[in-house]
Design a protein around this motif. Sequence first.
Motif, PDB file in Angstrom:
ATOM      1  N   CYS A  51      15.454   1.771  -7.940  1.00  0.00           N
ATOM      2  CA  CYS A  51      15.254   0.486  -8.624  1.00  0.00           C
ATOM      3  C   CYS A  51      14.029   0.631  -9.520  1.00  0.00           C
ATOM      4  O   CYS A  51      12.903   0.650  -9.031  1.00  0.00           O
ATOM      5  N   GLU A  52      14.243   0.696 -10.805  1.00  0.00           N
ATOM      6  CA  GLU A  52      13.132   0.965 -11.713  1.00  0.00           C
ATOM      7  C   GLU A  52      12.057  -0.102 -11.625  1.00  0.00           C
ATOM      8  O   GLU A  52      10.869   0.167 -11.787  1.00  0.00           O
ATOM      9  N   THR A  53      12.436  -1.335 -11.356  1.00  0.00           N
ATOM     10  CA  THR A  53      11.463  -2.421 -11.312  1.00  0.00           C
ATOM     11  C   THR A  53      11.060  -2.791  -9.892  1.00  0.00           C
ATOM     12  O   THR A  53      10.607  -3.887  -9.636  1.00  0.00           O
ATOM     13  N   PHE A  54      11.223  -1.891  -8.959  1.00  0.00           N
ATOM     14  CA  PHE A  54      10.894  -2.164  -7.561  1.00  0.00           C
ATOM     15  C   PHE A  54       9.396  -2.392  -7.380  1.00  0.00           C
ATOM     16  O   PHE A  54       8.559  -1.660  -7.891  1.00  0.00           O
ATOM     17  N   LEU A  55       9.077  -3.453  -6.635  1.00  0.00           N
ATOM     18  CA  LEU A  55       7.695  -3.775  -6.304  1.00  0.00           C
ATOM     19  C   LEU A  55       7.606  -3.932  -4.786  1.00  0.00           C
ATOM     20  O   LEU A  55       8.232  -4.830  -4.218  1.00  0.00           O
ATOM     21  N   PRO A  56       6.853  -3.073  -4.089  1.00  0.00           N
ATOM     22  CA  PRO A  56       6.891  -3.078  -2.623  1.00  0.00           C
ATOM     23  C   PRO A  56       6.102  -4.220  -2.000  1.00  0.00           C
ATOM     24  O   PRO A  56       5.040  -4.600  -2.488  1.00  0.00           O
ATOM     25  N   LEU A  57       6.640  -4.756  -0.930  1.00  0.00           N
ATOM     26  CA  LEU A  57       5.838  -5.620  -0.074  1.00  0.00           C
ATOM     27  C   LEU A  57       4.871  -4.733   0.706  1.00  0.00           C
ATOM     28  O   LEU A  57       5.134  -3.538   0.889  1.00  0.00           O
ATOM     29  N   PRO A  58       3.736  -5.248   1.170  1.00  0.00           N
ATOM     30  CA  PRO A  58       2.741  -4.406   1.839  1.00  0.00           C
ATOM     31  C   PRO A  58       3.361  -3.583   2.965  1.00  0.00           C
ATOM     32  O   PRO A  58       4.114  -4.119   3.786  1.00  0.00           O
ATOM     33  N   PRO A  59       3.070  -2.264   3.024  1.00  0.00           N
ATOM     34  CA  PRO A  59       3.721  -1.387   4.004  1.00  0.00           C
ATOM     35  C   PRO A  59       3.536  -1.817   5.450  1.00  0.00           C
ATOM     36  O   PRO A  59       4.412  -1.606   6.274  1.00  0.00           O
ATOM     37  N   ALA A  60       2.389  -2.421   5.765  1.00  0.00           N
ATOM     38  CA  ALA A  60       2.113  -2.772   7.154  1.00  0.00           C
ATOM     39  C   ALA A  60       2.671  -4.143   7.537  1.00  0.00           C
ATOM     40  O   ALA A  60       2.638  -4.521   8.699  1.00  0.00           O
ATOM     41  N   ALA A  61       3.171  -4.897   6.565  1.00  0.00           N
ATOM     42  CA  ALA A  61       3.657  -6.245   6.855  1.00  0.00           C
ATOM     43  C   ALA A  61       5.051  -6.197   7.462  1.00  0.00           C
ATOM     44  O   ALA A  61       5.879  -5.386   7.087  1.00  0.00           O
ATOM     45  N   VAL A  62       5.307  -7.057   8.411  1.00  0.00           N
ATOM     46  CA  VAL A  62       6.639  -7.230   8.981  1.00  0.00           C
ATOM     47  C   VAL A  62       7.023  -8.689   8.749  1.00  0.00           C
ATOM     48  O   VAL A  62       6.464  -9.583   9.371  1.00  0.00           O
ATOM     49  N   ILE A  63       7.949  -8.923   7.825  1.00  0.00           N
ATOM     50  CA  ILE A  63       8.272 -10.285   7.402  1.00  0.00           C
ATOM     51  C   ILE A  63       9.725 -10.586   7.745  1.00  0.00           C
ATOM     52  O   ILE A  63      10.612  -9.777   7.488  1.00  0.00           O
ATOM     53  N   ALA A  64       9.976 -11.747   8.314  1.00  0.00           N
ATOM     54  CA  ALA A  64      11.342 -12.171   8.607  1.00  0.00           C
ATOM     55  C   ALA A  64      12.051 -12.517   7.300  1.00  0.00           C
ATOM     56  O   ALA A  64      11.429 -12.950   6.330  1.00  0.00           O
ATOM     57  N   ILE A  65      13.373 -12.332   7.276  1.00  0.00           N
ATOM     58  CA  ILE A  65      14.148 -12.591   6.066  1.00  0.00           C
ATOM     59  C   ILE A  65      13.967 -14.029   5.590  1.00  0.00           C
ATOM     60  O   ILE A  65      13.710 -14.284   4.412  1.00  0.00           O
ATOM     61  N   ASP A  66      14.110 -14.995   6.492  1.00  0.00           N
ATOM     62  CA  ASP A  66      13.986 -16.399   6.096  1.00  0.00           C
ATOM     63  C   ASP A  66      12.610 -16.697   5.510  1.00  0.00           C
ATOM     64  O   ASP A  66      12.477 -17.408   4.523  1.00  0.00           O
ATOM     65  N   GLU A  67      11.573 -16.142   6.156  1.00  0.00           N
ATOM     66  CA  GLU A  67      10.208 -16.303   5.658  1.00  0.00           C
ATOM     67  C   GLU A  67      10.083 -15.745   4.243  1.00  0.00           C
ATOM     68  O   GLU A  67       9.504 -16.370   3.357  1.00  0.00           O
ATOM     69  N   ALA A  68      10.613 -14.537   4.046  1.00  0.00           N
ATOM     70  CA  ALA A  68      10.485 -13.860   2.758  1.00  0.00           C
ATOM     71  C   ALA A  68      11.219 -14.620   1.659  1.00  0.00           C
ATOM     72  O   ALA A  68      10.715 -14.751   0.540  1.00  0.00           O
TER      73      ALA A  68
END
Length: 201
Positions: A51-68
């Motif tokens: 994905c050329e425009t991929f922007l990562p969420l912080p590597p150490a974060a664990v986020i639930a789908i609904d939250e995200a």
Amino acid sequence: MIPIGLAREGPVLSPCCALSCAGLHLVCAPRAMAGDARSRVRLHLAAMRHCETFLPLPPAAVIAIDEALAWCGRRTNALAEEIDRLGRQRQLTVSARLVAPSLPDAAETGAGWLRARRDASAHRARLRTVLTQMMSLLGEVRCIPGRLQDEVQVNLLVPAAETHPVLHELHERLRIGDALWSACTVTGPWPPYAFISWETA
């Protein structure tokens, strides 16, 4: 599934998937694949290649789908701007190990220990200045302190298409060496971890 990043467009290869959120794609991976920060970094690198425009969420974060999804929905415009600004750029990290002697043992006290501590701090500052000046000839630079007491890191942000020429130029510049460091390494390309401002997004 666990969210690992955001993208504007483009296919997301299996076993990852993308959920649409207010015009953005929330890139997700199976939870079993993203159980720790190291695994998430590997997933970020794989997603970045596809994905050329991929922007990562912080590597150490664990986020639930609904939250995200809710989080993205509240910040759609700011996140879109952040993806456009950084999504096609890559981070290179230069790490230099100091030549200066280690600090005296913590058990030692007195003026000598304080002077050694002051000198080591000044040496790190000089090394960071030298590396920053060197990198500033190549692009936008942000310095972050190294994880080790005797190491300095400089992160360089470059367009994805220019990554390999810049890597070659960095190796040429660092090959000459400098009296301030005993070893210097370049790693990357990484997603632009050091340059993303999730607080403002």
